[in-house]
Scaffold this active site. Structure first.
Site, PDB file in Angstrom:
ATOM      1  N   ARG A 121      11.594  -6.588   4.486  1.00 58.36           N
ATOM      2  CA  ARG A 121      11.637  -5.187   4.045  1.00 58.36           C
ATOM      3  C   ARG A 121      12.421  -4.305   5.015  1.00 58.36           C
ATOM      4  O   ARG A 121      12.531  -4.585   6.210  1.00 58.36           O
ATOM      5  CB  ARG A 121      10.240  -4.618   3.826  1.00 58.36           C
ATOM      6  CG  ARG A 121       9.502  -4.227   5.077  1.00 58.36           C
ATOM      7  CD  ARG A 121       8.209  -3.479   4.758  1.00 58.36           C
ATOM      8  NE  ARG A 121       7.288  -3.542   5.871  1.00 58.36           N
ATOM      9  CZ  ARG A 121       6.019  -3.166   5.809  1.00 58.36           C
ATOM     10  NH1 ARG A 121       5.502  -2.731   4.681  1.00 58.36           N
ATOM     11  NH2 ARG A 121       5.259  -3.233   6.877  1.00 58.36           N
ATOM     12  N   ARG A 129      11.465  -2.129  10.263  1.00 62.54           N
ATOM     13  CA  ARG A 129      10.458  -1.354  10.981  1.00 62.54           C
ATOM     14  C   ARG A 129      10.206  -2.015  12.331  1.00 62.54           C
ATOM     15  O   ARG A 129      10.227  -3.234  12.443  1.00 62.54           O
ATOM     16  CB  ARG A 129       9.167  -1.329  10.162  1.00 62.54           C
ATOM     17  CG  ARG A 129       8.566   0.052  10.041  1.00 62.54           C
ATOM     18  CD  ARG A 129       7.446   0.071   9.041  1.00 62.54           C
ATOM     19  NE  ARG A 129       6.225  -0.502   9.576  1.00 62.54           N
ATOM     20  CZ  ARG A 129       5.075  -0.507   8.918  1.00 62.54           C
ATOM     21  NH1 ARG A 129       5.008   0.013   7.721  1.00 62.54           N
ATOM     22  NH2 ARG A 129       4.001  -1.025   9.460  1.00 62.54           N
ATOM     23  N   ARG A 161      -9.598   1.333   8.534  1.00 69.16           N
ATOM     24  CA  ARG A 161      -9.184  -0.011   8.897  1.00 69.16           C
ATOM     25  C   ARG A 161     -10.234  -0.732   9.717  1.00 69.16           C
ATOM     26  O   ARG A 161     -10.028  -1.889  10.086  1.00 69.16           O
ATOM     27  CB  ARG A 161      -7.914   0.086   9.740  1.00 69.16           C
ATOM     28  CG  ARG A 161      -6.647  -0.366   9.063  1.00 69.16           C
ATOM     29  CD  ARG A 161      -5.527  -0.037  10.021  1.00 69.16           C
ATOM     30  NE  ARG A 161      -4.352  -0.810   9.787  1.00 69.16           N
ATOM     31  CZ  ARG A 161      -3.323  -0.377   9.058  1.00 69.16           C
ATOM     32  NH1 ARG A 161      -3.383   0.760   8.422  1.00 69.16           N
ATOM     33  NH2 ARG A 161      -2.256  -1.120   8.952  1.00 69.16           N
ATOM     34  N   LYS A 207       0.823  -1.216   0.000  1.00 72.19           N
ATOM     35  CA  LYS A 207       0.000   0.000   0.000  1.00 72.19           C
ATOM     36  C   LYS A 207       0.849   1.255   0.000  1.00 72.19           C
ATOM     37  O   LYS A 207       0.580   2.189  -0.743  1.00 72.19           O
ATOM     38  CB  LYS A 207      -0.881   0.075   1.258  1.00 72.19           C
ATOM     39  CG  LYS A 207      -1.973  -0.944   1.363  1.00 72.19           C
ATOM     40  CD  LYS A 207      -2.869  -0.637   2.566  1.00 72.19           C
ATOM     41  CE  LYS A 207      -2.149  -0.621   3.906  1.00 72.19           C
ATOM     42  NZ  LYS A 207      -1.752  -1.950   4.394  1.00 72.19           N
ATOM     43  N   ARG A 254      -0.379  -8.621  13.485  1.00 75.19           N
ATOM     44  CA  ARG A 254      -0.986  -7.628  12.577  1.00 75.19           C
ATOM     45  C   ARG A 254      -1.876  -8.318  11.554  1.00 75.19           C
ATOM     46  O   ARG A 254      -2.930  -7.798  11.192  1.00 75.19           O
ATOM     47  CB  ARG A 254       0.108  -6.816  11.877  1.00 75.19           C
ATOM     48  CG  ARG A 254       0.698  -5.737  12.803  1.00 75.19           C
ATOM     49  CD  ARG A 254       2.074  -5.319  12.376  1.00 75.19           C
ATOM     50  NE  ARG A 254       2.093  -4.629  11.109  1.00 75.19           N
ATOM     51  CZ  ARG A 254       3.176  -4.571  10.311  1.00 75.19           C
ATOM     52  NH1 ARG A 254       4.292  -5.156  10.681  1.00 75.19           N
ATOM     53  NH2 ARG A 254       3.115  -3.910   9.187  1.00 75.19           N
TER      54      ARG A 254
END
Ligand code: ADP
Ligand code: ZN
Length: 220
Positions: free
Chosen positions: A129, A157, A90, A15, A168
């Protein structure tokens, strides 16, 4: 008539990257609630501290806080001719609040694009990532150890650890996936395959946006 865009999808779907590209190519201000929270954390504001405790566990920030932030952001004049939301709504409560804001402000009808990616692939992506420690930009494949945007250090992150990633995804299934049902009967809803090469995802999003934006502007 402006363009009101929502980019949806599970964590790790791409996203953020795709929203950056679309926002730039369509000259729309990008509103990413995750980025807003990470910035508040960097600045150490009280809201940032509250958000950090939840984000570190992969939980959502409470609806009232997030809706308040988006309400304020949408009140700024740069959204008058359109905006692109990344990571909001969300929950169904957030989606209902957004419909209310759009009606209240007379903003363009929503175009909702959902990027779908299988769960195993999401886990793989999030664990590999890297983001810039200084500016928060997602690292590009061509970045060699430092951020292509600012030269900052590339790090994982804080919420991209295995346990938090699993959490998550669970939170997504429980709280955000119901939004697909909320939106999918609308004319201006499109699903895009996010498992393909990023360049193809961008092309698919652009195509979907062109097709759907025309219909969104037409009377129902
Ligand atoms: P991702 O989609 O990869 O999880 P985001 O940057 O969009 O990343 O969000 C990171 C975190 O910020 C979420 O896990 C959540 O804690 C918080 N957050 C972001 N947007 C929202 C929202 N609309 N409602 C509640 N919490 C949010
Ligand atoms: Zn950077």
């Amino acid at each position: 008539m402006g363009l009101s865009v929502v980019i949806m999808g599970p964590p790790g779907a791409g996203k953020g990257t795709q929203s950056d590209l679309l926002a730039k190519s369509r000259s729309l201000p990008k509103i990413a609630t995750g980025d807003i929270f990470r910035e508040a954390i960097r600045q150490g504001t009280p809201m940032g501290l509250r958000a950090k405790a939840l984000m570190d566990q992969g939980q959502l920030v409470d609806d009232a806080t997030v809706i308040g932030i988006v309400r304020e952001r949408l009140a700024r004049p740069d959204t008058a001719s359109g905006f692109l939301l990344d990571g909001f709504p969300r929950t169904v409560e957030q989606a209902e609040a957004l419909d209310g804001l759009i009606a209240e402000r007379g903003l363009a009808p929503l175009v909702v694009m959902n990027i779908s990616v299988p769960a195993e692939e999401l886990v793989r992506r999030m664990l590999s990532r890297r983001v810039c420690k200084a500016c928060g930009t997602n690292a590009a494949p061509s970045d060699t150890g430092v951020c292509g945007a600012c030269g900052g250090e590339l790090v994982r992150r804080a919420d991209d650890t295995e346990d938090v990633v699993r959490n998550r995804l669970e939170v997504y299934d429980r709280q955000t996936r119901p939004l697909v049902e909320f939106y999918q009967s609308r004319r201006a809803y499109r699903e895009v395959d996010g498992a393909q090469d990023a360049v193809l995802v961008t092309a698919a999003l652009n195509e979907a946006l062109d097709a759907v934006a025309v219909r969104a502007g037409q009377p129902t």
